[in-house]
Every structure is written in structure tokens, then in C-alpha cells.
Design a protein around this motif. Structure first.
Motif, PDB file in Angstrom:
ATOM      1  N   ARG A 130      19.095   6.153   4.230  1.00  0.00           N
ATOM      2  CA  ARG A 130      19.262   4.700   4.200  1.00  0.00           C
ATOM      3  C   ARG A 130      18.420   4.033   5.267  1.00  0.00           C
ATOM      4  O   ARG A 130      17.779   3.007   5.022  1.00  0.00           O
ATOM      5  N   GLN A 131      18.402   4.632   6.452  1.00  0.00           N
ATOM      6  CA  GLN A 131      17.634   4.023   7.543  1.00  0.00           C
ATOM      7  C   GLN A 131      16.142   3.974   7.232  1.00  0.00           C
ATOM      8  O   GLN A 131      15.464   3.013   7.599  1.00  0.00           O
ATOM      9  N   GLY A 132      15.671   5.020   6.553  1.00  0.00           N
ATOM     10  CA  GLY A 132      14.271   5.016   6.139  1.00  0.00           C
ATOM     11  C   GLY A 132      13.992   3.882   5.173  1.00  0.00           C
ATOM     12  O   GLY A 132      13.015   3.139   5.325  1.00  0.00           O
ATOM     13  N   VAL A 133      14.870   3.738   4.201  1.00  0.00           N
ATOM     14  CA  VAL A 133      14.719   2.659   3.221  1.00  0.00           C
ATOM     15  C   VAL A 133      14.802   1.295   3.916  1.00  0.00           C
ATOM     16  O   VAL A 133      14.026   0.390   3.616  1.00  0.00           O
ATOM     17  N   THR A 134      15.731   1.182   4.851  1.00  0.00           N
ATOM     18  CA  THR A 134      15.886  -0.073   5.590  1.00  0.00           C
ATOM     19  C   THR A 134      14.580  -0.487   6.267  1.00  0.00           C
ATOM     20  O   THR A 134      14.197  -1.663   6.250  1.00  0.00           O
ATOM     21  N   LYS A 135      13.892   0.509   6.841  1.00  0.00           N
ATOM     22  CA  LYS A 135      12.618   0.204   7.499  1.00  0.00           C
ATOM     23  C   LYS A 135      11.601  -0.344   6.506  1.00  0.00           C
ATOM     24  O   LYS A 135      10.876  -1.296   6.801  1.00  0.00           O
ATOM     25  N   HIS A 136      11.572   0.263   5.332  1.00  0.00           N
ATOM     26  CA  HIS A 136      10.639  -0.219   4.310  1.00  0.00           C
ATOM     27  C   HIS A 136      10.996  -1.644   3.890  1.00  0.00           C
ATOM     28  O   HIS A 136      10.122  -2.491   3.737  1.00  0.00           O
ATOM     29  N   ILE A 137      12.275  -1.881   3.740  1.00  0.00           N
ATOM     30  CA  ILE A 137      12.710  -3.220   3.337  1.00  0.00           C
ATOM     31  C   ILE A 137      12.334  -4.244   4.403  1.00  0.00           C
ATOM     32  O   ILE A 137      11.903  -5.355   4.092  1.00  0.00           O
TER      33      ILE A 137
ATOM     34  N   LEU B 136      20.472  -6.570  -4.877  1.00  0.00           N
ATOM     35  CA  LEU B 136      20.995  -5.241  -4.574  1.00  0.00           C
ATOM     36  C   LEU B 136      21.214  -5.073  -3.082  1.00  0.00           C
ATOM     37  O   LEU B 136      20.392  -5.523  -2.277  1.00  0.00           O
ATOM     38  N   SER B 137      22.294  -4.418  -2.726  1.00  0.00           N
ATOM     39  CA  SER B 137      22.555  -4.154  -1.311  1.00  0.00           C
ATOM     40  C   SER B 137      21.653  -3.017  -0.831  1.00  0.00           C
ATOM     41  O   SER B 137      21.103  -2.252  -1.632  1.00  0.00           O
ATOM     42  N   ILE B 138      21.547  -2.916   0.496  1.00  0.00           N
ATOM     43  CA  ILE B 138      20.741  -1.848   1.101  1.00  0.00           C
ATOM     44  C   ILE B 138      21.174  -0.481   0.569  1.00  0.00           C
ATOM     45  O   ILE B 138      20.352   0.344   0.184  1.00  0.00           O
ATOM     46  N   THR B 139      22.475  -0.276   0.525  1.00  0.00           N
ATOM     47  CA  THR B 139      22.998   1.009   0.059  1.00  0.00           C
ATOM     48  C   THR B 139      22.646   1.259  -1.404  1.00  0.00           C
ATOM     49  O   THR B 139      22.244   2.371  -1.767  1.00  0.00           O
ATOM     50  N   GLN B 140      22.789   0.240  -2.219  1.00  0.00           N
ATOM     51  CA  GLN B 140      22.440   0.395  -3.635  1.00  0.00           C
ATOM     52  C   GLN B 140      20.976   0.792  -3.803  1.00  0.00           C
ATOM     53  O   GLN B 140      20.636   1.635  -4.623  1.00  0.00           O
ATOM     54  N   ILE B 141      20.119   0.175  -2.998  1.00  0.00           N
ATOM     55  CA  ILE B 141      18.696   0.518  -3.071  1.00  0.00           C
ATOM     56  C   ILE B 141      18.476   1.944  -2.583  1.00  0.00           C
ATOM     57  O   ILE B 141      17.798   2.739  -3.223  1.00  0.00           O
TER      58      ILE B 141
ATOM     59  N   ALA C 256       0.833  -1.215   0.000  1.00  0.00           N
ATOM     60  CA  ALA C 256       0.000   0.000   0.000  1.00  0.00           C
ATOM     61  C   ALA C 256       0.865   1.261   0.000  1.00  0.00           C
ATOM     62  O   ALA C 256       0.391   2.338  -0.336  1.00  0.00           O
ATOM     63  N   ASP C 257       2.110   1.125   0.344  1.00  0.00           N
ATOM     64  CA  ASP C 257       2.997   2.300   0.379  1.00  0.00           C
ATOM     65  C   ASP C 257       3.750   2.447  -0.952  1.00  0.00           C
ATOM     66  O   ASP C 257       4.413   1.498  -1.400  1.00  0.00           O
ATOM     67  N   PRO C 258       3.656   3.629  -1.556  1.00  0.00           N
ATOM     68  CA  PRO C 258       4.270   3.864  -2.867  1.00  0.00           C
ATOM     69  C   PRO C 258       5.776   3.614  -2.876  1.00  0.00           C
ATOM     70  O   PRO C 258       6.302   3.040  -3.834  1.00  0.00           O
ATOM     71  N   THR C 259       6.454   4.039  -1.830  1.00  0.00           N
ATOM     72  CA  THR C 259       7.898   3.816  -1.762  1.00  0.00           C
ATOM     73  C   THR C 259       8.215   2.327  -1.760  1.00  0.00           C
ATOM     74  O   THR C 259       9.133   1.873  -2.435  1.00  0.00           O
ATOM     75  N   ARG C 260       7.438   1.578  -0.995  1.00  0.00           N
ATOM     76  CA  ARG C 260       7.684   0.126  -0.947  1.00  0.00           C
ATOM     77  C   ARG C 260       7.375  -0.533  -2.275  1.00  0.00           C
ATOM     78  O   ARG C 260       8.084  -1.455  -2.683  1.00  0.00           O
ATOM     79  N   ARG C 261       6.352  -0.049  -2.969  1.00  0.00           N
ATOM     80  CA  ARG C 261       6.096  -0.613  -4.304  1.00  0.00           C
ATOM     81  C   ARG C 261       7.277  -0.305  -5.219  1.00  0.00           C
ATOM     82  O   ARG C 261       7.695  -1.153  -6.015  1.00  0.00           O
ATOM     83  N   ASP C 262       7.847   0.895  -5.078  1.00  0.00           N
ATOM     84  CA  ASP C 262       9.005   1.262  -5.898  1.00  0.00           C
ATOM     85  C   ASP C 262      10.210   0.375  -5.579  1.00  0.00           C
ATOM     86  O   ASP C 262      10.910  -0.076  -6.483  1.00  0.00           O
ATOM     87  N   ILE C 263      10.446   0.161  -4.293  1.00  0.00           N
ATOM     88  CA  ILE C 263      11.574  -0.689  -3.894  1.00  0.00           C
ATOM     89  C   ILE C 263      11.376  -2.099  -4.447  1.00  0.00           C
ATOM     90  O   ILE C 263      12.278  -2.682  -5.051  1.00  0.00           O
TER      91      ILE C 263
END
Lengths: 109, 109
Positions: free
Chosen positions: A44-51, A31-36, A13-20
Motif C-alpha cells: 500500500r505504501q508503494g502505491v501511495t507514493k505513486h498516487i 476509489l480509496s487508497i486500499t481499494q487501489i 512515464a512509469d507503467p504502474t502509475r499509468r495503470d493506477i
DNA sequence: TCTTTACGCAACTTTTTAGTTGCATATTAA
DNA sequence: TTAATATGCAACTAAAAAGTTGCGTAAAGA
């Protein structure tokens, strides 16, 4: 606390997560966390939470390799979402039936 | 503020809203707000808010009739969700490819 | 060895979501 | 006309979600 199907729906339901998720699906390698993270404006920490949320829903899996954590998509859990939807698919093309029923209700009242 | 597909996913991500939607789909006639509320433990106003979200997503439509507001389901917007999913369906059965790619990444590194 | 890189964890803020209570209003029934 | 019913709207609370900063640590490279 939350059932699988709810986790799945909330994850996508979250657009960022659909993008990831999309980026991982079309990636030619894990892909590594950093690459994403580099593909997004947030930290990065925000992305990590989504992952993590995607991982909890089973849509993303990970393999540690030294200091890297390579992520890759696993679309299989979406089968369950598809199953949920298929039930409603039978009503897609006759959803005005309910309007008919509404009118019937009105007439009966 | 939010695109349609996100509205749709968020609407069906909540278990109560899926229940409301389901009740309306299988109902043999349109149901008033009160009739729907009676099927849930929460207050009518709580249910009304959920219905509004479903309505904004296009999944529930309404017809006013005197002091009643009859609601009925419209599953058609789910077609868009289905379309979103179909893209990933092609990866359902070979999602280990990404794992293979991961291993390839590792080998190359 | 020293520095850089890739990460995790925890605390924090902000925003959104879920749900409530209280009250006003229009419609229907007695 | 009076009472009951069906509803909307607004203000509020509580909890969850989204995102940040800061810091610690292990692995890799110079």
C-alpha cells in the motif's frame, strides 16, 4: 524544482502509475487508497507514493472522507501534454525531410 | 526489458532530451554529436547518453559519415504517445464526473 | 470499550538515472 | 607524417526513484 510538463511526463512515464491512472479513469466511482492497492502486487505504501506523484502532477485528486481517502482521476492536465505533442505532429508524416537535409548537408560538405 | 511506450515516455520526460529533440526537429540539417553538444552546458558524453536514449526510443536516428555521426529527429513514434492520450481525451471535459461518482459513493455508504 | 481498518510518516535499501573523467581509435587537415 | 577533430567505451560518482518495513493514529464496527 520541476516544471509542470516535466512532472506530467515523469508521472505517466512509469507503467504502474499509468495503470493506477487508468484504473481511476475507468472506475465508476472514486476509489480509496486500499481499494487501489489491492489491484497491485506492491505494498500500500508503494502505491501511495505513486498516487502522490500523480497527485502532484494534477492527474489524480483526492477527497477525504473519515478514515478513507477517495481518489479520482483528472485527465485535464494531459491537455498540456497534448499541446506539447501537437507541435511535433506537423512533422510526423514528413520526418524524412530531415534525412533529405542530411543528404544535402553531406553534398554541401 | 521496457515496453516501447514506456521507453518513449521516459525519453521525453527528461527536459534535456526534450531540448535535444526539439533542436533536431527545428534544425535545417542533420547535426553531429559535437554540434548538438555545443548547445548544452554538459559534456559531450553526457549529451551522447541522452541521444542514445532518444535513439532507443526511435525519436532520433543517425547516419554515420566519416568521423561524424549526424543525428536527425524522427517524430513518428510520438504517434503512439498520441494514441495513448486520445483515449483519455474523451474524459478531459467531463472529468468532474468522477467527482460526481465520488459523491454518489459517499451517499451510498 | 476493544478490535479492526485505513491511513500517514519516517527510515531504510536497492536500483536507475544523470553526469563526469579518462583513454583509445578512426578520420580529416596541415 | 603529424596534429587536430569527432567519436566510442568503460569506470566512476552522485542523486533521484522505486519500493520496503515498522510504527503511530484516527475512525468505524462489534
Amino acid at each position: 524544482m520541476q516544471d509542470n510538463i516535466t512532472k506530467l511526463f515523469k508521472a505517466i512515464a512509469d507503467p504502474t502509475r499509468r495503470d493506477i491512472f487508468h484504473a481511476l479513469v475507468i472506475a465508476t466511482s472514486a476509489l480509496s487508497i486500499t481499494q487501489i492497492s489491492n489491484q497491485f502486487l506492491m505494498t500500500r505504501q508503494g502505491v501511495t507514493k505513486h498516487i502522490k506523484i500523480l497527485n502532484d502532477a494534477g492527474l489524480v485528486q483526492m477527497k477525504e472522507d473519515g478514515r478513507n481517502r477517495f481518489c479520482f482521476a483528472d485527465p485535464k492536465p494531459l491537455k498540456e501534454v497534448n499541446k506539447w505533442m501537437q507541435f511535433y505532429a506537423q512533422f510526423w508524416d514528413d520526418s524524412l525531410d530531415n534525412l533529405d537535409n542530411y543528404l544535402k548537408t553531406k553534398k554541401d560538405a
